[in-house]
Design an enzyme around this catalytic site. Structure first.
Site, PDB file in Angstrom:
ATOM      1  N   ASN A 193      -5.452   2.852   4.116  1.00  0.00           N
ATOM      2  CA  ASN A 193      -5.314   3.349   2.872  1.00  0.00           C
ATOM      3  C   ASN A 193      -5.923   2.636   1.704  1.00  0.00           C
ATOM      4  OD1 ASN A 193      -3.822   5.852   2.527  1.00  0.00           O
ATOM      5  ND2 ASN A 193      -2.087   4.885   1.863  1.00  0.00           N
ATOM      6  N   ASP A 231      -4.106  10.394   3.196  1.00  0.00           N
ATOM      7  CA  ASP A 231      -3.346  11.779   3.560  1.00  0.00           C
ATOM      8  C   ASP A 231      -4.199  12.715   4.307  1.00  0.00           C
ATOM      9  OD1 ASP A 231      -1.374  10.854   1.453  1.00  0.00           O
ATOM     10  OD2 ASP A 231      -2.147  12.167  -0.082  1.00  0.00           O
ATOM     11  N   GLU A 254       3.796   6.703   7.645  1.00  0.00           N
ATOM     12  CA  GLU A 254       2.928   6.828   8.753  1.00  0.00           C
ATOM     13  C   GLU A 254       3.236   7.158  10.151  1.00  0.00           C
ATOM     14  OE1 GLU A 254       2.712   2.635   8.171  1.00  0.00           O
ATOM     15  OE2 GLU A 254       3.321   4.303   7.026  1.00  0.00           O
ATOM     16  N   ASP A 279       3.386   5.433  15.592  1.00  0.00           N
ATOM     17  CA  ASP A 279       3.308   4.849  14.328  1.00  0.00           C
ATOM     18  C   ASP A 279       1.808   4.734  14.184  1.00  0.00           C
ATOM     19  OD1 ASP A 279       2.755   2.534  12.447  1.00  0.00           O
ATOM     20  OD2 ASP A 279       4.847   2.916  11.942  1.00  0.00           O
TER      21      ASP A 279
END
Length: 298
Positions: free
Chosen positions: A180, A189, A215, A172
């Site tokens: 983000n 991305d 993620e 993770d």
């Protein structure tokens, strides 16, 4: 070329050698030749034509009383023969029409086969593309969640049947939401694509990497003990931490890191149970401060 009533264009030659030269210069589908000619005879001309262009038809005209010459010509690839003398020119006309019609049908068949072969190749290429689309994650190009689950189920069945070891690594990305929110989804991305490449570069050929979702990534490691998968997970953690990322300075630690949870299959355990334990180990890794590897509870 001289037009004839049958609608065909013909070229006349006074010898076999001249006929061969004309044939090599033009594009002919039918050659009609006598057996006996000055210099190069009809049989030799037939052989030279079949060697140069196997599709053109050859009709042999023979006045020999014996059928031996006609049979020899047919064996060498002649389309047909006509025995002289012949009283009706319609005989020659019909033979020519049959030969040319056969030539056209053969070429049409070959074109159709070539077209079908090309279409089949293109269809197979398209099918492969769609098969890949069905099992790949659109963002990272890794295997997707569904395909990974199917592969894991089969591998768990094999490991349980033969008493083999099997381990999982759940990964993770730490503070991904913050990254983000700070840099936007496009940068997010790109970050996921970079991390997927880092992980892929540091696992083994026998391992399977997939994007689990968001993620999160997952690695299936067959024939791998808990100690071996611990080392593999630590290598992945270290390489992800050392990778240079755009915007890493905005993270709480000034770096992009990952938290990892590992689990090894217990005898008779299901794939769902193995996934759950590895997933819970990730949560524990985050609770313990992130950027570390945590083993699943036994």
């Amino acid at each position: 070329d001289v037009p004839r009533d049958d609608g065909f264009d013909i070229t006349e030659a006074s010898s076999g050698a001249e006929a061969l030269r004309q044939f090599e210069l033009g594009n002919y589908c039918l050659v009609m030749t006598d057996i006996r000619m000055p210099g190069m005879g009809g049989i030799e001309l037939l052989q030279r034509i079949k060697a140069a262009e196997g599709d053109a038809h050859v009709i042999i005209m023979t006045s020999h009383g014996s059928m031996d010459t006609a049979v020899q010509a047919l064996k060498l690839g002649a389309y047909d023969y006509i025995a002289k003398p012949f009283e009706d020119l319609e005989l020659i006309s019909n033979a020519a029409k049959r030969a040319i019609e056969t030539f056209k049908l053969t070429n049409e068949r070959e074109l159709l086969i070539a077209s079908l072969t090309k279409n089949n190749a293109e269809l197979e290429k398209l099918n492969r593309f769609f098969r890949e689309m069905a099992i790949r994650d659109g963002l990272t190009g890794l295997f997707n969640h569904r395909h990974f689950n199917e592969a894991l189920f089969a591998e768990v069945e094999r490991a349980n049947r033969y008493g083999r070891e099997l381990s999982l690594i759940f990964i993770d990305v730490d503070h991904f939401k913050r990254s983000n929110d700070t840099h936007g989804h496009q940068k997010g991305d790109e970050l996921l694509r970079v991390i997927s490449r880092v992980i892929g570069d540091n696992i083994r050929d026998t391992d399977m990497l997939a994007r689990w979702g968001g993620e999160e990534f997952v690695v299936m490691a067959p024939e791998t003990s808990i100690e071996e998968v611990q080392n593999l997970a630590e290598k992945i953690r270290r390489m992800c931490e050392e990778q240079a990322y755009d915007g890493a300075h905005t993270q709480p630690t000034g770096r992009i890191t990952v938290s990892l949870g590992i689990a090894t299959l217990k005898p008779g355990e299901s794939s769902e149970s193995l996934v759950y334990r590895a997933d819970q180990a990730v949560y524990r890794a985050k609770d313990l401060g992130r950027n570390n590897v945590c083993r699943a509870a036994a």
